[in-house]
Scaffold this active site. Structure first.
Site, PDB file in Angstrom:
ATOM      1  N   ARG A   1       1.058  -1.448   0.523  1.00 21.74           N
ATOM      2  CA  ARG A   1       0.119  -0.304  -0.022  1.00 21.74           C
ATOM      3  C   ARG A   1       1.423   1.181   0.227  1.00 21.74           C
ATOM      4  O   ARG A   1       0.637   2.149  -0.699  1.00 21.74           O
ATOM      5  CB  ARG A   1      -1.369   0.166   1.137  1.00 21.74           C
ATOM      6  CG  ARG A   1      -2.131  -0.653   1.222  1.00 21.74           C
ATOM      7  CD  ARG A   1      -2.859  -1.335   2.399  1.00 21.74           C
ATOM      8  NE  ARG A   1      -1.564  -2.257   3.305  1.00 21.74           N
ATOM      9  CZ  ARG A   1      -1.489  -3.287   2.907  1.00 21.74           C
ATOM     10  NH1 ARG A   1      -2.388  -3.807   2.133  1.00 21.74           N
ATOM     11  NH2 ARG A   1      -0.603  -4.300   3.020  1.00 21.74           N
ATOM     12  N   THR A   2       1.936   1.679   0.707  1.00 21.81           N
ATOM     13  CA  THR A   2       2.676   2.500   0.676  1.00 21.81           C
ATOM     14  C   THR A   2       3.305   2.701   0.398  1.00 21.81           C
ATOM     15  O   THR A   2       3.435   4.374  -0.408  1.00 21.81           O
ATOM     16  CB  THR A   2       3.452   2.842   1.923  1.00 21.81           C
ATOM     17  OG1 THR A   2       2.218   1.308   3.381  1.00 21.81           O
ATOM     18  CG2 THR A   2       4.170   3.850   2.687  1.00 21.81           C
TER      19      THR A   2
ATOM     20  N   LYS B   1      24.063  -6.704  -2.056  1.00 19.51           N
ATOM     21  CA  LYS B   1      25.625  -6.899  -1.677  1.00 19.51           C
ATOM     22  C   LYS B   1      26.366  -5.921  -0.459  1.00 19.51           C
ATOM     23  O   LYS B   1      27.560  -6.193  -0.874  1.00 19.51           O
ATOM     24  CB  LYS B   1      25.904  -6.645  -3.438  1.00 19.51           C
ATOM     25  CG  LYS B   1      25.249  -6.890  -5.140  1.00 19.51           C
ATOM     26  CD  LYS B   1      26.350  -6.152  -5.786  1.00 19.51           C
ATOM     27  CE  LYS B   1      25.892  -6.878  -7.232  1.00 19.51           C
ATOM     28  NZ  LYS B   1      26.173  -6.104  -8.127  1.00 19.51           N
TER      29      LYS B   1
ATOM     30  N   ARG C   1      12.165   3.441   3.508  1.00 19.82           N
ATOM     31  CA  ARG C   1      11.552   2.422   4.166  1.00 19.82           C
ATOM     32  C   ARG C   1      12.508   2.096   4.377  1.00 19.82           C
ATOM     33  O   ARG C   1      13.352   1.680   3.599  1.00 19.82           O
ATOM     34  CB  ARG C   1       9.899   1.924   3.835  1.00 19.82           C
ATOM     35  CG  ARG C   1       9.746   0.790   4.734  1.00 19.82           C
ATOM     36  CD  ARG C   1       8.520  -0.532   4.470  1.00 19.82           C
ATOM     37  NE  ARG C   1       7.246   0.476   4.483  1.00 19.82           N
ATOM     38  CZ  ARG C   1       6.183   0.056   4.613  1.00 19.82           C
ATOM     39  NH1 ARG C   1       6.277  -0.891   4.084  1.00 19.82           N
ATOM     40  NH2 ARG C   1       5.092   1.211   4.985  1.00 19.82           N
TER      41      ARG C   1
ATOM     42  N   HIS D   1       5.480   5.813  11.729  1.00 21.65           N
ATOM     43  CA  HIS D   1       5.204   5.332  10.288  1.00 21.65           C
ATOM     44  C   HIS D   1       4.154   6.627   9.822  1.00 21.65           C
ATOM     45  O   HIS D   1       2.348   6.609  10.084  1.00 21.65           O
ATOM     46  CB  HIS D   1       4.113   4.399   9.914  1.00 21.65           C
ATOM     47  CG  HIS D   1       3.835   3.645   8.782  1.00 21.65           C
ATOM     48  ND1 HIS D   1       3.806   4.775   7.289  1.00 21.65           N
ATOM     49  CD2 HIS D   1       3.569   2.578   7.795  1.00 21.65           C
ATOM     50  CE1 HIS D   1       3.685   3.913   6.001  1.00 21.65           C
ATOM     51  NE2 HIS D   1       3.598   2.991   6.845  1.00 21.65           N
TER      52      HIS D   1
HETATM   53  N1  ASP Z   1       2.014  -1.590   6.676  1.00 20.94           N
HETATM   54  C1  ASP Z   1       2.032  -1.210   7.679  1.00 20.94           C
HETATM   55  C2  ASP Z   1       3.651  -1.064   8.874  1.00 20.94           C
HETATM   56  O1  ASP Z   1       4.594  -1.119   7.566  1.00 20.94           O
HETATM   57  C3  ASP Z   1       1.376  -1.497   8.996  1.00 20.94           C
HETATM   58  C4  ASP Z   1       1.894  -3.611   8.772  1.00 20.94           C
HETATM   59  O2  ASP Z   1       2.632  -4.347   8.504  1.00 20.94           O
HETATM   60  O3  ASP Z   1       1.996  -4.524   9.945  1.00 20.94           O
HETATM   61  O4  ASP Z   1       3.917  -0.530   9.460  1.00 20.94           O
END
Ligand code: ASP
Length: 303
Positions: free
Chosen positions: A52-53, A80, A102, A130
């Site tokens: 999603r993100t 690597k 991320r 987040h």
């Molecule tokens: N998608 C969210 C996160 O990246 C929640 C999860 O992974 O459970 O933190």
């Protein structure tokens, strides 16, 4: 009001900045967005999996006219052994105007932000924050409830390892909601009460759900556990799974949220996930609006 240079956590935002992001997202819902990021290139740097993100940042950036470049750890020289900063310097040399990142280590986006001269957006760092998830959750709550003040929000699940829980409790308690955190003792230390008088800790799901206006369910973050935090999945389900029977304890108009990915039959039953009270898909739609608002503010908007 000052536009923040980066979006690293809810912790760093002022109430005015939070309000402005929520207002901007609302505006983008009503009007076709201007191409304020035309000619800009956004780097999406993901060291952890994401569905999603990552996709919604990509859609958001393109709607504002930007070009995106995606790099994931599993398909790059990161595998690597290249260091985080070397990877960033290499990619920056290809002319980028912003980084969405991320990482499995808490604080990694902050480190990067100190070494680059473009805005950095934290798309989830370890167990820390987040921020865009919390903002989209706040936006969704506002759409349904029209306010935060006095709202009872129950967050149920693996609180300890969840950056979503941390960002949400910071955001929602600051906006005036009463946040009830609920989970087994091993996944919810008492220390969470230090987040302020509006944050409550309980290990009893019935107490957490009683009269709640919002029920936010979280996944058990197995990938962040080196040891066993509860005896068995079956026991977790029997004590903490959000089922239709338990949901009846909440306010009859309570909404059910989950940041995804959800594991049906574990933290949430399929009937609850698909019930009319569930706004889980709407959260995804709102994610694009919030990420557009964030990118617009940081990279392209009028100041
Ligand atoms: N998608 C969210 C996160 O990246 C929640 C999860 O992974 O459970 O933190």
């Amino acid at each position: 009001m000052q536009t923040p240079a980066h979006l690293l956590g809810i912790e760093d935002l002022t109430l005015e900045q939070i309000q402005r992001l929520l207002d901007r997202a609302a505006r983008f819902q009503q009007e076709a967005p201007p191409k304020t990021l035309a000619g800009k290139r956004l780097l999406l740097l993901f060291y952890e999996p994401s569905t999603r993100t990552r996709t919604s940042f990509e859609v958001a950036a393109r709607r504002l006219g930007a070009e995106t470049v995606s790099v994931s750890a599993s398909a790059s020289s990161i595998e690597k052994g290249e260091s985080l900063l070397d990877t960033v310097y290499t990619l920056q040399a290809m002319v980028i105007h912003g980084i969405v990142m991320r990482h499995y280590a808490s604080g990694a986006p902050t480190l990067v932000s100190r070494h680059v001269d473009v805005p950095v957006v934290n798309a989830g760092d370890g167990m820390h924050e987040h921020p865009t998830q919390a903002l989209l959750d706040g936006f969704t709550i506002l759409r349904h409830k029209g306010r935060f003040d006095g709202l009872k929000v129950a967050i149920v699940g693996d609180i300890l390892h969840s950056r979503v829980a941390r960002s949400n409790l910071l955001l929602l308690s600051r906006l005036g909601a009463e946040v009830r955190l609920c989970g087994p003792r091993t996944l919810l230390p008492q220390t969470f009460v230090s987040y302020g008088p509006r944050v409550h800790v309980t290990h009893d799901i019935e107490e957490a759900l009683d009269g709640a206006d919002v029920v936010m369910v979280l996944r058990i973050q197995m990938e962040r556990m080196q040891e066993s935090f509860f005896p068995s999945e079956a026991e977790y389900v029997s004590l903490y799974s959000v089922t239709p029977e338990r949901l009846q304890l909440a306010h009859p108009k309570a909404i059910v949220m989950h940041p995804g990915p959800m594991i049906r039959g574990v933290e949430i039953s399929a009937d609850v996930a698909d019930s009319p009270q569930s706004v889980i898909r709407e959260q995804v739609e709102n994610g694009v609006l919030i990420r557009m608002a964030a990118l617009h503010e940081l990279l392209g908007g009028e100041q």
